[in-house]
Design an enzyme around this catalytic site. Structure first.
Site, PDB file in Angstrom:
ATOM      1  N   ASP A 158       0.789  -1.219   0.000  1.00  9.48           N
ATOM      2  CA  ASP A 158       0.000   0.000   0.000  1.00  9.48           C
ATOM      3  C   ASP A 158       0.829   1.280   0.000  1.00  9.48           C
ATOM      4  O   ASP A 158       0.586   2.192  -0.786  1.00  9.48           O
ATOM      5  CB  ASP A 158      -0.928   0.009   1.215  1.00  9.48           C
ATOM      6  CG  ASP A 158      -1.640   1.330   1.396  1.00  9.48           C
ATOM      7  OD1 ASP A 158      -2.433   1.693   0.506  1.00  9.48           O
ATOM      8  OD2 ASP A 158      -1.385   2.004   2.401  1.00  9.48           O
ATOM      9  N   ASP A 193       4.830   0.847   4.067  1.00  7.56           N
ATOM     10  CA  ASP A 193       4.903  -0.435   4.764  1.00  7.56           C
ATOM     11  C   ASP A 193       4.737  -1.572   3.767  1.00  7.56           C
ATOM     12  O   ASP A 193       4.743  -1.360   2.560  1.00  7.56           O
ATOM     13  CB  ASP A 193       3.821  -0.490   5.850  1.00  7.56           C
ATOM     14  CG  ASP A 193       2.430  -0.143   5.295  1.00  7.56           C
ATOM     15  OD1 ASP A 193       2.162  -0.500   4.124  1.00  7.56           O
ATOM     16  OD2 ASP A 193       1.636   0.484   6.014  1.00  7.56           O
ATOM     17  N   TYR A 215      -7.726   2.489   6.994  1.00 10.78           N
ATOM     18  CA  TYR A 215      -8.607   2.749   5.855  1.00 10.78           C
ATOM     19  C   TYR A 215     -10.040   2.440   6.249  1.00 10.78           C
ATOM     20  O   TYR A 215     -10.672   1.533   5.708  1.00 10.78           O
ATOM     21  CB  TYR A 215      -8.171   1.924   4.650  1.00 10.78           C
ATOM     22  CG  TYR A 215      -6.897   2.426   4.006  1.00 10.78           C
ATOM     23  CD1 TYR A 215      -6.907   3.552   3.183  1.00 10.78           C
ATOM     24  CD2 TYR A 215      -5.674   1.799   4.232  1.00 10.78           C
ATOM     25  CE1 TYR A 215      -5.747   4.028   2.603  1.00 10.78           C
ATOM     26  CE2 TYR A 215      -4.498   2.270   3.654  1.00 10.78           C
ATOM     27  CZ  TYR A 215      -4.550   3.385   2.840  1.00 10.78           C
ATOM     28  OH  TYR A 215      -3.399   3.853   2.271  1.00 10.78           O
TER      29      TYR A 215
END
Length: 517
Positions: A63, A66, A222
């Site tokens: 993403d 990370d 998210y």
């Protein structure tokens, strides 16, 4: 280099040559030969299997800085990239990047097809995430606690599976449906994508709920605020991908839009991001009204959505002060929270795209109350925001890494910050690179960082992820805005997106041949 015009003139050899690197750098799995990033290698080769399940979740994209794979923003990323290709494929081709961007999309959609049973007519569960970011410590190391290259990961990577996630399923459906239009010339693959999109969208309607309510770890990073916007968004894309009138009937149902908040109000109204797809769906359906005009019984809702799109475009203009602007000229869409740039570039894309829709429909502009504005007003807004991102700001800082003379040197990204020196750095060993004041040894060329604060201040500090961390969703918005603004000739591909839609009004029969005496 002076002014945005200079940036645009050099787009094909500067910004576009950069755009694919952030995606190549975040690829997981067995890397393709086309991935020539010297400091990356194969990684995450046991994703899915090592979690105790038997699913193959190797591949896809990490993403951000990370090594977690969050499927909700990843699916949005693929939808946004596909949208930009559908509208501006000629511009990608002129820049020599069409094959590159479609390869990136396929890498993402191939992975999404692994996250559910894509061969089944119905599904009752999907996979939402690989890796974990919360509740970490020495006894429970995870992707956020450890600072390791993807290739060196040696901690557990749990998989999140859910049976209720309308927002995630509908966003994944949107991604596959949009990509099916991109790959329409590959009939077998396009059909596979469409079938998967249908299955996912049906699940989204049958098994209601927010995905992040089922995945607490995802909710920390998210969190989804609702799913009716994804019903509009996914349904619109499925209508374009299939021509099936039932999807148009769904998205023009007044109650769907009402639940999605499509008729105004709320602090996030007009904001386009991985969570809020509403204005994206409104723009997408306004395209249908402008360029096809399906008429009754869809006209009333489409007209309302069109009016709301116009209102949002008015709200983007500085004169109306709907969204605050920094003294340097950056429009803040995320209510002053950190990492504003991904929201800004998305708005810049929508503004430029809508201007092109107006031009394609031979509509000179739109009204904001008694005031009339031409389409170029929207392009000027879009340019001003991308101008800021690329360096026309008080710090003269380009927030796209590697572009210009001054850009972030301490990007919050594991692979970019750890030197490629044939040494393995374990979970805690990598912290020395997180805390180092030295510039990243590997320049993450093309990455869009989080950006400045509301005072135009920017902390180029690796540990300050709010400022220096890039995301794939943010980069997708930047790419879309850049391609929309590139080139001397503005304009979208007016017809490709309608290729699966049968004529609303059949052509009248040919007149009979003249008779003979």
């Amino acid at each position: 280099m002076q002014g945005y015009a200079m940036y645009i003139d050099g787009l094909a050899v500067t910004c576009f040559t950069f755009f694919e690197v952030p995606f190549l750098l975040r690829m997981a799995g067995v890397l393709p030969r086309s991935n020539n990033i010297s400091y990356r290698g194969n990684s995450g080769l046991k994703d899915g299997v090592s979690s105790g399940s038997s699913v193959n979740l190797v591949g896809g994209y990490y993403d951000a800085g990370d090594n977690i794979k969050f499927h909700f923003p990843a699916a949005f990323t693929m939808t946004l990239l596909s949208w930009s290709v559908i509208e501006y494929s000629a511009k990608y081709e002129a820049a020599g990047e069409l094959n590159h961007v479609t390869e990136l999309i396929k890498w993402g959609t191939d992975y999404l097809l692994k996250t559910f049973n894509a061969s089944a007519p119905r599904v009752d569960y999907i996979y939402a995430q690989v890796g974990q970011g919360g509740q970490a410590g020495p006894s429970n190391p995870n992707d956020h606690y450890c600072w390791e290259r993807p290739e060196d990961m040696d901690y557990a990577r749990p998989v999140a599976q859910l049976s209720s996630g309308s927002d995630l399923a509908a966003e994944m459906a949107a991604a596959l449906a949009a990509a099916s239009i991109v790959f329409k010339d590959n009939a077998a693959y396009s059909e596979k994508l469409v079938n998967g999109a249908r299955t996912l969208f049906q699940m989204s309607r049958d098994r209601r709920g927010r995905y992040s309510a089922s995945v607490p770890d995802a909710a920390s990073f998210y969190n989804s605020t609702g799913y009716y916007d994804e019903f509009l968004w996914g349904g619109a894309w499925l209508y374009y991908a299939t021509g099936n009138i039932s999807y148009l009937q769904l998205v023009t149902t007044y109650g769907i839009g009402l639940h999605a908040g499509a008729y105004g109000g709320g602090p996030s109204y007009g904001v386009f991001d991985w969570d809020n797809k509403l204005i994206g769906a409104q723009v997408l359906l306004t395209r249908l009204r402008l360029l096809q005009g399906p008429g009754y019984p869809y006209e009333e809702v489409l007209r309302n959505l069109h009016n709301q799109t116009n209102i949002v475009m008015c709200s983007y203009l500085p004169i109306y002060q709907r969204f605050p602007r920094t003294q340097g000229g950056l429009t803040i869409f995320n209510q002053g929270r950190p990492a504003p740039l991904q929201y800004t570039v998305n708005a810049a894309f929508l503004a430029a795209l809508y201007a092109d829709y107006l031009t394609a429909a031979d509509v000179p502009g739109w009204n904001c109350g008694p005031e009339f504005y031409n389409a170029e007003t929207l392009r000027n807004f879009s340019r001003s925001q991308i101008d800021y991102v690329l360096g026309k700001n008080p710090l003269k800082m380009s927030y796209m890494v590697g572009f210009g003379n001054k850009y972030p040197q301490h990007v919050h990204h594991r692979a970019a910050s750890i030197p490629r020196n044939k040494q393995r750095y374990g979970c805690l060993d990598g912290w020395r690179w997180l805390d180092s004041r030295l510039p990243n040894p590997n320049v993450l060329v093309g990455a869009l960082v989080g950006g400045p604060d509301v005072r135009d201040h920017f902390q180029d500090v690796r540990s300050n992820y709010n400022s220096t961390e890039p995301t794939i969703a943010g980069n997708a918005g930047l790419v879309a805005a850049l391609v929309a603004l590139s080139g001397e000739d503005s304009g979208v591909d007016a017809s490709t997106i309608f290729s699966q839609i049968p004529p609303m009004f059949p052509a009248p029969p040919q007149p009979a041949a003249p008779g003979f005496p």
